[in-house]
Design a protein around this motif. Structure first.
Motif, mmCIF file in Angstrom:
data_model
loop_
_atom_site.group_PDB
_atom_site.id
_atom_site.type_symbol
_atom_site.label_atom_id
_atom_site.label_comp_id
_atom_site.label_asym_id
_atom_site.label_seq_id
_atom_site.Cartn_x
_atom_site.Cartn_y
_atom_site.Cartn_z
ATOM 1 N N UNK A 541 60.476 73.233 49.420
ATOM 2 C CA UNK A 541 60.503 71.822 49.788
ATOM 3 C C UNK A 541 59.177 71.114 49.668
ATOM 4 N N UNK A 542 58.082 71.845 49.394
ATOM 5 C CA UNK A 542 56.776 71.192 49.233
ATOM 6 C C UNK A 542 56.783 70.288 47.999
ATOM 7 N N UNK A 543 56.048 69.178 48.122
ATOM 8 C CA UNK A 543 56.010 68.170 47.059
ATOM 9 C C UNK A 543 54.620 68.200 46.418
ATOM 10 N N UNK A 544 54.550 68.485 45.114
ATOM 11 C CA UNK A 544 53.300 68.528 44.356
ATOM 12 C C UNK A 544 53.168 67.228 43.566
ATOM 13 N N UNK A 545 52.041 66.517 43.780
ATOM 14 C CA UNK A 545 51.815 65.227 43.124
ATOM 15 C C UNK A 545 50.483 65.272 42.361
ATOM 16 N N UNK A 546 50.515 65.102 41.043
ATOM 17 C CA UNK A 546 49.298 65.056 40.222
ATOM 18 C C UNK A 546 48.873 63.607 40.050
ATOM 19 N N UNK A 547 47.619 63.299 40.425
ATOM 20 C CA UNK A 547 47.122 61.923 40.394
ATOM 21 C C UNK A 547 46.049 61.749 39.318
ATOM 22 N N UNK A 548 45.664 60.488 39.108
ATOM 23 C CA UNK A 548 44.715 60.148 38.060
ATOM 24 C C UNK A 548 43.325 60.702 38.312
ATOM 25 N N UNK A 549 43.009 61.147 39.535
ATOM 26 C CA UNK A 549 41.682 61.694 39.843
ATOM 27 C C UNK A 549 41.580 63.177 39.511
ATOM 28 N N UNK A 550 42.585 63.750 38.803
ATOM 29 C CA UNK A 550 42.602 65.150 38.356
ATOM 30 C C UNK A 550 42.797 66.136 39.498
ATOM 31 N N UNK A 551 43.300 65.678 40.646
ATOM 32 C CA UNK A 551 43.686 66.567 41.740
ATOM 33 C C UNK A 551 45.206 66.632 41.818
ATOM 34 N N UNK A 552 45.727 67.780 42.240
ATOM 35 C CA UNK A 552 47.147 67.935 42.532
ATOM 36 C C UNK A 552 47.278 68.062 44.044
#
Length: 780
Positions: A541-552
């Motif tokens: 159920x964990x949600x992984x989000x990749x953002x424009x700052x190169x962090x997930x």
């Protein structure tokens, strides 16, 4: 006006404009130097702007290149220097092609200035492009014609410093001769048979008919007098007889004549195949034109049916009538556009084939053996590429002419304020269509109904008995599919059908589905530190989000931040623009866009493996934007800047490439995202093509949908029923498609939506709302 006078005037005007003092003698010196063909142009030294200089140079070029108009490069506007022929059959100087490559910013791509086609340059650079020897010969003829007409040449044979003025030109020796040398030519037994032309206009005309291309001679030391009469198949170059025994010993060597005949035969065979395709395409175009006309007739007939029905309902249904007519026009427009687009594709292939066959005809008539071999099989190769594209095309019209109108006038006047249906599909009566009259059935929101047993008391009835709603039964699977685009809206069928007087005569198993048509606003919002690109859901159920700052960023099920993975860089576990992530079996797969690779990490962020490097070869990547894993544990990657999909095994070895380049409906550009449907087929969201393309897991093209409906598709997800959700970056919305590819709903007011993922556990959908720095959760 004399050429020197014209250039002098140009220099004078430029000097006056700039207030630059220049003497008359200086003007004449510049003009004479220019007229003699030296690369001197004093106007540039006077400081004219680039635009003015080009204009002046263009005018001067006309004056000095009157005999080169047919042999001038389209880039530098000068006679071709070492002309090379591109796959599109347009020729330019080799150094000009190198300049085009530099302008493109890519070492392997150049844009043809004539047809604007993007040309892939071979790894060896422009040296590997075929030489256009025939065009080079035309440039050479033009140079000699210019000299013959000018009649200012000196003898090429005289050895002393006081060489005499030439009076004649030898077309065999390629030399200008004075009177004494001309007399020597006439007295010599072999030389006396050479073709001669006088230095005047008549001589120039004779030269074009008499002069033949020179033999090609070897460039190897001590072989300069040897003709290139052989072709080394091993090295793919022309060689002389001595080279066959030394440099190319034990190579596969063939006589030039034999190779030329073989290449000519290949051209003829390719043209013959292309002409057969032309015949079929011409017939297909005629078929499209006929269907377009029949569509117009069907539209006219449908207009009549609608108008007759609405005469009875003028007061209460005038607004509905307008709506139905609008739907009809949309269908007519869609059919016409679809057929016209298909016809344009056919015509494009026809034009391409026509252009290459015309060029082939010209080559077969005018080119020497040297020139044919120098083309390196260009014509057959390009025709085979076109024919390969043709074989993927369906010649069957992509639309039929039928337009059905379903109305139930008398019944609906009394009971319904919203009735009628316009369809562009053929609506012949089917024995597998069932009508249910139970009110309980109509109130159910369902994706499909499974028939466990079919009663024998179905009877054929008149259409006047039909009301409420309809579904269609698949005879092979026994599955009933709702016919209405909106599952809440009952359909009125016009054709004769099978009728069940009681819904309970069927033993039905109902299966519910997510009702995307009720979506309007998200139920939850997760705030991010930057613009989110893509999302993945872990099985816990964990949600992984990749953002424009190169962090997930990892969020738990309550949307609280739980962990942060990676940072910006090129090392293992670092990223340079994460455009796609996917989790399976506790492994996090990352499409590392800027580093041109796929990384594999543990769900906790520990580095495991990577593969891929920048390039366009098999296994190489150029801007990967999405990654997923199919049922056979194969990694499917969208290779965006190479316009293709690559399929890898778990070790990173390339198994298959689905190429989006080329001509036809199977092509796509800028694949941003991909998803697998319940059958395992690959759906590719092509951002620049504005379509969703569907392929089998073996790379076979199936269909395209969403064309004319999507603007900038960038994210895609498909549920277990085959319903597809597409994020449109240019329209700031989500589009919902049913399993057949029909658009059924739109969710608006998003801000540059990107990646989409479905959580199968609670039937929720997460959307990366990039510009708003949020992740939206929609719950069905």
């Amino acid at each position: 006006m004399e050429r020197t006078d014209f250039i002098s005037e140009c220099v004078t005007k430029a000097a006056e404009k700039l207030g630059y003092p220049i003497m008359k003698q200086e003007q004449l010196d510049v003009a004479i130097a220019f007229a003699e063909g030296r690369d001197v142009f004093a106007i540039l030294q006077l400081g004219l702007s680039l635009e003015e200089s080009r204009t002046m140079a263009s005018k001067s070029s006309v004056a000095r290149n009157e005999y080169f108009s047919h042999a001038c490069c389209g880039v530098c506007a000068k006679p071709h220097t070492d002309p090379r022929i591109l796959p599109c059959l347009h020729s330019f100087c080799q150094h000009c092609i190198n300049r085009l490559i530099d302008d493109s910013g890519s070492q392997q791509m150049a844009k043809c200035p004539t047809c604007e086609r993007n040309i892939n340059i071979p790894m060896g650079g422009t040296n590997t492009l075929p030489q256009n020897l025939h065009l080079g010969f035309e440039v050479e003829i033009a140079r000699y014609i210019s000299k013959i007409v000018s009649n200012k040449e000196i003898c090429d044979e005289c050895m002393d410093e006081n060489r005499g003025s030439a009076v004649i030109f030898c077309c065999t020796c390629y030399e200008f001769l004075c009177n004494p040398c001309y007399d020597h030519h006439k007295r010599h037994r072999k030389l006396s048979k050479h073709d001669m032309v006088e230095l005047n206009q008549d001589g120039a005309k004779q030269l074009q008919a008499i002069m033949k291309p020179r033999d090609q001679y070897c460039s190897q030391p001590n072989h300069e007098d040897n003709k290139l009469n052989f072709h080394c198949e091993t090295c793919n170059i022309l060689v002389c007889r001595d080279c066959t025994a030394i440099v190319h010993k034990n190579h596969d060597v063939t006589e030039l004549f034999t190779v030329a005949k073989k290449r000519q035969l290949e051209i003829k065979e390719a043209v013959q195949d292309a002409e057969e395709v032309l015949t079929k395409l011409t017939a297909a175009i005629d078929g499209n034109n006929m269907i377009i006309e029949q569509v117009k007739i069907s539209v006219s007939n449908a207009h009549a049916i609608i108008n007759q029905a609405f005469e009875l309902l003028q007061r209460t249904l005038e607004e509905r009538k307008t709506q139905l007519l609008s739907e009809l026009e949309d269908i007519a427009m869609f059919k016409t556009i679809a057929l016209s687009q298909q016809k344009e594709q056919f015509e494009k292939v026809v034009n391409e084939i026509g252009r290459y066959t015309e060029a082939a005809s010209h080559i077969l008539k005018t080119h020497t053996d040297y020139e044919v071999v120098a083309l390196q099989g260009l014509i057959p190769n390009e025709l085979q590429t076109i024919l390969k594209s043709f074989r993927t095309m369906s010649l069957v019209p992509n639309q039929h002419c039928d337009i059905s109108v379903s109305l139930q006038t008398e019944e609906l006047v009394r009971k319904h304020s919203d009735f009628g249906h316009i369809s562009g599909d053929s609506s012949s009566s089917s024995p597998n269509t069932l009508i249910f009259t139970s009110a309980d059935m109509l109130g159910t929101n369902f994706a499909s109904v499974q028939v466990e047993s079919t009663p024998s008391n179905f009877s054929h009835v008149d259409r006047s008995m039909v009301h409420n709603g309809a579904v269609t039964m698949d005879s092979s699977s026994g599955t009933l599919i709702p016919q209405a685009a909106d599952p809440h809206e009952p359909l009125i069928a016009m054709q004769d059908i099978l009728y069940s007087p009681n819904i309970h005569d069927l033993d039905l198993e109902m299966r519910s589905r997510s009702d995307y048509c009720t979506w309007a606003k998200p139920q939850q919002v997760i705030k991010c530190n930057g613009g989110p690109f893509c999302i993945a859901i872990h099985e816990n159920g964990d949600i992984y989000v990749a953002c424009e700052d190169d962090f997930i960023y990892v969020f738990d099920q309550t949307n609280d931040l739980k962990d942060v993975i990676g940072n910006s860089g090129m090392c293992n576990g670092q990223f340079n623009g994460v455009h796609g992530i996917y989790i399976k079996d506790d492994i996090l797969y990352v499409a590392d866009y800027g580093n041109n690779r796929i990384q594999e990490l543990t769900s906790g962020g520990d580095f495991l493996h990577k593969f891929g490097k920048e390039g366009s070869g098999p296994g190489e990547l150029c801007g990967p934007t999405a990654v997923t894993v199919d049922a056979d544990n194969r990694l499917i990657v969208s290779d965006s800047r190479n316009n293709r999909i690559q399929i890898f095994d778990l070790s990173g070895s390339c198994l298959l490439i689905i190429d989006g380049n080329g001509i036809g409906i199977h092509s796509f550009q800028d694949p941003e995202s991909l998803a697998l449907d319940p059958q395992g087929n690959i759906h590719v969201a092509a951002n620049s093509s504005n379509v969703i393309s569907v392929f089998t897991t073996n790379g076979k093209y199936i269909r395209t949908y969403g064309d004319l409906l999507l603007k900038g598709p960038i994210g895609i997800a498909i549920d277990g029923e085959g319903y597809c959700i597409v994020s449109e970056n240019d329209s700031n919305c989500l589009s919902i498609f049913d399993p057949q590819g029909h658009k059924i709903h739109t969710v608006v007011n998003l801000e540059s939506p990107h990646g989409i993922v479905l959580n199968t556990k609670d039937a929720s959908v997460y959307v990366a709302n990039y510009e708003a720095n949020t992740v939206l959760k929609y719950i069905s």
